[in-house]
Each structure stands twice: as structure tokens, then as C-alpha cells.
Design a protein around this motif. Sequence first.
Motif, short mmCIF file in Angstrom:
data_model
loop_
_atom_site.label_atom_id
_atom_site.label_comp_id
_atom_site.label_asym_id
_atom_site.label_seq_id
_atom_site.Cartn_x
_atom_site.Cartn_y
_atom_site.Cartn_z
N ASP A 372 -0.26 7.30 -9.03
CA ASP A 372 0.07 8.65 -8.58
C ASP A 372 -1.17 9.52 -8.74
N MET A 373 -1.62 10.12 -7.64
CA MET A 373 -2.90 10.83 -7.67
C MET A 373 -2.80 12.14 -8.45
N ASP A 374 -1.64 12.73 -8.54
CA ASP A 374 -1.49 13.98 -9.31
C ASP A 374 -1.53 13.72 -10.81
N THR A 375 -0.81 12.70 -11.26
CA THR A 375 -0.70 12.43 -12.68
C THR A 375 -1.65 11.34 -13.16
N LYS A 376 -2.17 10.54 -12.23
CA LYS A 376 -3.04 9.38 -12.54
C LYS A 376 -2.30 8.31 -13.34
N LYS A 377 -0.99 8.25 -13.21
CA LYS A 377 -0.21 7.25 -13.92
C LYS A 377 -0.13 5.97 -13.09
N LEU A 378 -0.31 4.84 -13.77
CA LEU A 378 -0.22 3.53 -13.13
C LEU A 378 1.18 2.96 -13.27
N ALA A 379 1.60 2.19 -12.27
CA ALA A 379 2.89 1.50 -12.32
C ALA A 379 2.74 0.15 -11.64
N PRO A 380 3.33 -0.91 -12.19
CA PRO A 380 3.24 -2.22 -11.53
C PRO A 380 3.95 -2.20 -10.19
N LYS A 381 3.43 -2.97 -9.26
CA LYS A 381 3.99 -3.01 -7.92
C LYS A 381 4.16 -4.45 -7.49
N GLU A 382 5.31 -4.75 -6.90
CA GLU A 382 5.56 -6.09 -6.39
C GLU A 382 4.95 -6.25 -5.01
N SER A 383 4.44 -7.43 -4.74
CA SER A 383 3.84 -7.71 -3.45
C SER A 383 4.92 -7.89 -2.39
N LEU A 384 4.68 -7.32 -1.21
CA LEU A 384 5.63 -7.45 -0.11
C LEU A 384 5.32 -8.63 0.79
N SER A 385 4.11 -9.19 0.68
CA SER A 385 3.72 -10.32 1.52
C SER A 385 2.73 -11.17 0.74
#
Length: 409
Positions: A372-385
Motif C-alpha cells: 500500500d503506497m500510503d502506508t507502505k505496509k506489505l501483505a502476502p499475495k497469492e499468484s493468479l497464474s
Amino acid sequence: PRPRQWRRKAGTEEAEEPRSIHDVPDDLLRQILLRLDSPLWLLRAACAYRQFRRAVASADSGRSFLRLASSLHPPVVVGHYHNCRVRPIAFVPSLSPPAPPIDGGRFALDFLPRSITTTTDWEVADCHGGLVVLCNSQNSPSNLIVCDPLTRRYQGIPHPLEKLAGFVVALLDGDGDGNISISNFRVLYHCFHGDGAPRQVCVFSAADGGDGWRFLRRPSAGSYYIGHVAGRVDGSIYLGSVTGNVRVLDNASMELSEVYLPIGIDKSKAPRISTFTVVHGAGANPTSPPSTWIIHVHGEELEFYRRVRGGSGSGGEWVLEHNIPKLSEVARGLLAGCPEERLEVYVIAVGTGTAVLSAGDRDERKLLFSIDMDTKKLAPKESLSPDEGDSHQFTYTLPWPQLLQACPS
């Protein structure tokens, strides 16, 4: 509750008539319509009521209103095109809010000839203004095609003069009023002469007669137009080089200028390439310009620059807002099995106020994170392909309806 009754003013004999939408001045109506953050809602408003259409697209002030509305909102991201290794180009709809309610199947490239859509020879080179430019990676010089998924139209582009080998740099707005469409666009093309001859850059214009190619003069500062497309800000294209600097190409004059970024990364410690990516987000309020950032990645170090308007330059200046010295340390608590050794990080996709990072280790494992560019918080993301973490994705945004016209009826 029942609407309040209009009362007779003291000293008058006639009661005031109830007010309606017809009594709202066009200037006030435009201020209300400026709060619509998507061209979809603006089009629907223009189609719903004659007064709305006049306020949005009148001949005297409609064009300036549309330009202002476009400048006050970030581009509407509807999805990304993937250059896949084992299958043709794929379109993946955006899942990040505020994603518009659009059928992702509308953006499939199945209207192109089967020789393009059934092989992996063709790749997306750039997306801009609702258009997509593709090149044939197996040919030198490459064949080029520009298409409009919304209208399902496409146009092939002839080779540059002398059939010079090269690669596509970017799509540019068309000549004249700065709009872009399938009949009015430009393509920046970087040429290799070979035999030690100096490189050149030429531009194809769909509005020109003949083959439409012309060569640009070499920049006086000794810099080149070569560089990956970092993004676009205020109609100008930002080109990032692996050496760690950014240049901005003015869309109208085709002149290059340096972008000053207060880079704090000591690149002498690690001989790695630098990449730059522009990300747009919503402004502080509906009538303020969108926020704009540049992400600088060098190895696993990241820097985030925010554009501050009213700085020393005419368009503002870039200030260092945040940095991540070592992504592997920050991400260790987010995903089990996150490698402790140094990572190679890339920005593979951007959304409205968000970016997707692909981090790989020496065992070629790919970890995906959204930030998130406002908070700079990272979150894991699952791959869609299967290929999502291996290659750059090209962001497709809806074009603002700059050519919207009011009907006389």
C-alpha cells in the motif's frame, strides 16, 4: 421525512416555486461531477440526463472540464496483460479496489488474427490510453500491431525505413490535441544500426501519410531515449535506465530532461541494476490531484519518492518518503519459509495506490507481495497464474472520454 414546504416570503404575495435539478447552475453541477472518480460514471451521467451531458461535453467548456477531471483522478486500472512463457498473452482483471465492475473477457485479444493469439511469439510492449502495442519477438526487425480492446480494432505498423532492427519503447499520445486513439497514436522505436553505427530513435505517427516514420534528433546532453517505461505523469513519459537515473520525455516537444531523485542507496556495495516504477493513487480529496510515487528498486533495497507539487520545478519535486533497506528482513514475518539470503526484487504490476512486488531467491523461488503506497505496509499475495511472478505485467487503464460530445437534441 416529508419535504419541507416552501413558505411565502414576508411582504410577497406569491409563494416560491419548488426548486429542481433544472435550477442547478452548470458551474455547480460540474463541481459535483468532478467528484466522480471513474470515466464510467461520467459517461453514465452524461447519458442519463441532457443537462448533465451539456455540462460535461458542451462545446465551450466541456473539453476543459474533461481535461480537469482527468488530471484530478488517477487512471482507472481494470487489469494487466501477461506475457506468458508457455501460452499466449493473457489478461487478468484487477481485484484491487476500487476496481470497476467490468467483464474481463472484454479485454481478451481474441479479435486479432489467430497467428498472433495462438503462439507465444507475440508480446505486449506497452499499454497507454486504452491501446495496446504488440511486437513479434521472433522477427528482427519486429512486426508491430496496435490494437484497441474496447472497440476490437487493430492496425499493423510497417517496418521503419531501411528495416532497422530494434524494439518498441513506448506508446505516445497522438499528434494535434494530445488525444490517443486507434487512428491517432504514436510509437517510439529504438533502432540498432549495427557495425558500430550510432543508435537512433524514430517515431511512428498514425496520423502521417506514407509509412509514418520519422527520426528524432539526438539529445544534446548525450543521453538516449533508451530505457524501460517507468510510467506517465502529466502527459509526459518517464524512462528509467539500469544505471540508476530517470529521464522524462515531453509528449509534445519530444525533448528529454533529467529527473532529480534524492537517491540514498549506495549502489557501489552491490553491482545490481536499478528499476523505477510510477504509481498513482487517489488525492487527499475528490478535487485534489492524484498522489504520485516513484518506486526505486536496487537488489532488495527499495526507496519510495512522492511527488510534491509547488516545488522548485514547474511540475513539483520528488522527495524521499520511505525506504526499505532489506526486504528479506521485513518480509520474514509475513510468509513462512521466506529466504534469509538477499533477494532480487521487481515491481511487476501496479494498481490504484498499490504495487505488486516479486521477490526471488537463488533457488528461483518467487514470493509475491502487495504494498500500500500510503502506508507502505506489505501483505502476502497469492499468484493468479503460473507466470505471474516471472515477468513484468502491463497495466491496462481506461481512457478518459476526452472525445465525448454533446448531441444537439
